[in-house]
Design a protein around this motif. Sequence first.
Motif, PDB file in Angstrom:
ATOM      1  N   LEU A   1      -8.346   1.450  -6.408  1.00 51.06           N
ATOM      2  CA  LEU A   1      -8.407   1.669  -4.967  1.00 51.06           C
ATOM      3  C   LEU A   1      -9.827   1.990  -4.515  1.00 51.06           C
ATOM      4  N   ILE A   2     -10.499   2.886  -5.249  1.00 45.52           N
ATOM      5  CA  ILE A   2     -11.831   3.322  -4.816  1.00 45.52           C
ATOM      6  C   ILE A   2     -12.900   2.289  -5.159  1.00 45.52           C
ATOM      7  N   PHE A   3     -12.975   1.911  -6.441  1.00 48.92           N
ATOM      8  CA  PHE A   3     -14.108   1.105  -6.903  1.00 48.92           C
ATOM      9  C   PHE A   3     -13.874  -0.405  -6.859  1.00 48.92           C
ATOM     10  N   ALA A   4     -12.613  -0.829  -6.799  1.00 49.58           N
ATOM     11  CA  ALA A   4     -12.346  -2.272  -6.810  1.00 49.58           C
ATOM     12  C   ALA A   4     -11.817  -2.780  -5.473  1.00 49.58           C
ATOM     13  N   GLU A   5     -11.511  -1.880  -4.555  1.00 49.00           N
ATOM     14  CA  GLU A   5     -10.992  -2.315  -3.262  1.00 49.00           C
ATOM     15  C   GLU A   5     -11.825  -1.763  -2.104  1.00 49.00           C
ATOM     16  N   VAL A   6     -11.753  -0.457  -1.875  1.00 51.94           N
ATOM     17  CA  VAL A   6     -12.384   0.135  -0.699  1.00 51.94           C
ATOM     18  C   VAL A   6     -13.899  -0.022  -0.721  1.00 51.94           C
ATOM     19  N   LEU A   7     -14.518   0.338  -1.841  1.00 54.54           N
ATOM     20  CA  LEU A   7     -15.987   0.300  -1.910  1.00 54.54           C
ATOM     21  C   LEU A   7     -16.541  -1.117  -1.700  1.00 54.54           C
ATOM     22  N   PRO A   8     -16.111  -2.113  -2.490  1.00 61.40           N
ATOM     23  CA  PRO A   8     -16.683  -3.457  -2.287  1.00 61.40           C
ATOM     24  C   PRO A   8     -16.331  -4.064  -0.925  1.00 61.40           C
ATOM     25  N   LYS A   9     -15.127  -3.794  -0.427  1.00 61.21           N
ATOM     26  CA  LYS A   9     -14.753  -4.352   0.876  1.00 61.21           C
ATOM     27  C   LYS A   9     -15.528  -3.688   2.005  1.00 61.21           C
ATOM     28  N   THR A  10     -15.783  -2.390   1.873  1.00 67.36           N
ATOM     29  CA  THR A  10     -16.574  -1.693   2.888  1.00 67.36           C
ATOM     30  C   THR A  10     -17.991  -2.249   2.931  1.00 67.36           C
ATOM     31  N   TYR A  11     -18.565  -2.449   1.740  1.00 64.82           N
ATOM     32  CA  TYR A  11     -19.913  -3.026   1.701  1.00 64.82           C
ATOM     33  C   TYR A  11     -19.920  -4.434   2.277  1.00 64.82           C
ATOM     34  N   ALA A  12     -18.913  -5.235   1.918  1.00 63.96           N
ATOM     35  CA  ALA A  12     -18.876  -6.626   2.373  1.00 63.96           C
ATOM     36  C   ALA A  12     -18.696  -6.729   3.880  1.00 63.96           C
ATOM     37  N   ILE A  13     -17.885  -5.844   4.461  1.00 62.65           N
ATOM     38  CA  ILE A  13     -17.624  -5.926   5.894  1.00 62.65           C
ATOM     39  C   ILE A  13     -18.833  -5.472   6.700  1.00 62.65           C
ATOM     40  N   THR A  14     -19.696  -4.631   6.087  1.00 65.12           N
ATOM     41  CA  THR A  14     -20.908  -4.205   6.795  1.00 65.12           C
ATOM     42  C   THR A  14     -22.028  -5.242   6.677  1.00 65.12           C
ATOM     43  N   ASN A  15     -21.948  -6.105   5.675  1.00 68.40           N
ATOM     44  CA  ASN A  15     -22.947  -7.170   5.505  1.00 68.40           C
ATOM     45  C   ASN A  15     -22.241  -8.483   5.159  1.00 68.40           C
ATOM     46  N   PRO A  16     -21.384  -8.983   6.036  1.00 71.62           N
ATOM     47  CA  PRO A  16     -20.540 -10.134   5.659  1.00 71.62           C
ATOM     48  C   PRO A  16     -21.314 -11.410   5.371  1.00 71.62           C
ATOM     49  N   ASP A  17     -22.314 -11.721   6.190  1.00 76.10           N
ATOM     50  CA  ASP A  17     -23.036 -12.977   6.005  1.00 76.10           C
ATOM     51  C   ASP A  17     -23.841 -12.981   4.712  1.00 76.10           C
TER      52      ASP A  17
END
Length: 432
Positions: free
Chosen positions: A105-121
């Motif tokens: 939940l923390i390291f394989a879902e929330v963390l990478p998705k949070t980073y990706a949504i802040t820098n999607p392109d």
Amino acid sequence: MDTQTIATIIAIVILLLLSGFFSGSETALTAASRARILLMAKEGDKRAKIVEHLQENKERLLGTILLGNNAVNIVATALATTLFARLMGDYAVVVASIAMTALVLIFAEVLPKTYAITNPDQSALRVAPIIRWLVPVLSPITTAIQAIVRATLKFFGVDASASKAVFSAEDELRGTLDLHAREGSMIKPHTDMLGGILDLDEILVSQIMIHRRAMQTIDAGQPTGAIVEEIVNSPHTRIPLWEDDPDNIIGIVHAKDVLKALRGRNEDTLDLRALIIKPWFVPETTTLREQLNAFRDRRSHFAIVVDEYGAIMGLVTLEDILEEIVGDIADEHDLDDETIRAQSDGRLIIDATTPLRDLNREFGWELPDDRATTLAGYIIDEAKIIPDPGQIFLFKGFKFEIMQKVRNQITTVRVTPSENTANGQSDRNANS
């Protein structure tokens, strides 16, 4: 700690990293702006071209990512259960489930998705080269899974193969404009201008035309000197001429043509009929985009609007259409026209012939304009009567007080916006 335990831990860490990669890739590739990716691809960015290609087949892309993500999560959980079974015995399953749930939940879902949504392109550009190779490798499995899913849905009466876009490209653009306007990243004049372009296919010329009551026309039966004086004193360059009956428009006279013809000669000898332009009649149901294209094709700026019976409804000009995009256009010859006068108490005294679209655009209101074009028309449509001066109506949170009426025509209305619309108006004025 033995070698097997260390190897298992390393394998779990690697699998968690792969899970994070797949999760972040899914968010990045679906959230990346297709418009910006397309622009970068046109400019020659190779990674942007890969992203564009992946986004063209989202079902296949998402199938590959979900397959890879679920596979690594299942294997990681199995390894963790085996590891804790050796270390803790009977409580291994419970501990492994809790530990892996937290880690995933923390390291394989929330963390990478949070980073990706802040820098999607940028995230999409980084992961695209790797995902590009995984898609064809896993495509046999994803194709089989998609076939099973479609067959299952079809059994329940859902045809997944006949998917259609719910929203058009224009709807998506409108939503994007509204979102940026709400977030404050786009000022109101720019939002109105772009929205005006999108509205060209939906607005009819009857909604923006100058009504026949407000048209300036000239009686062609007058002496030439009187006609020339009206033309010279008019703020307009093109004026319709009528003969015998105001509905009998015989032509359009251009002030520039009259001035050229008058050079070096007496106005009494001027043959105005030789200067008039044949009138162009257009139906009131013509959209603004159609009329704009027609103006361009005919190289004309002026048309008479008629209804289905051929009766004259008003006139429309190229400037009227452009004003729907860029707002009011005034020049040094336009007469001062205070159709809206703000009062110190927040109320507005408005000319009842003011179009609802202009009021909605100016103040950010949402008065419906599907059944009425002007403020007077809206009040009559809602009240179902022709009101008298002094009558007050409450519609959509607004207070409308009839101030003046000439015969059966409402001429002036005092409008008191609701508190919410008044606050919204202040915010919009500040942004503009």
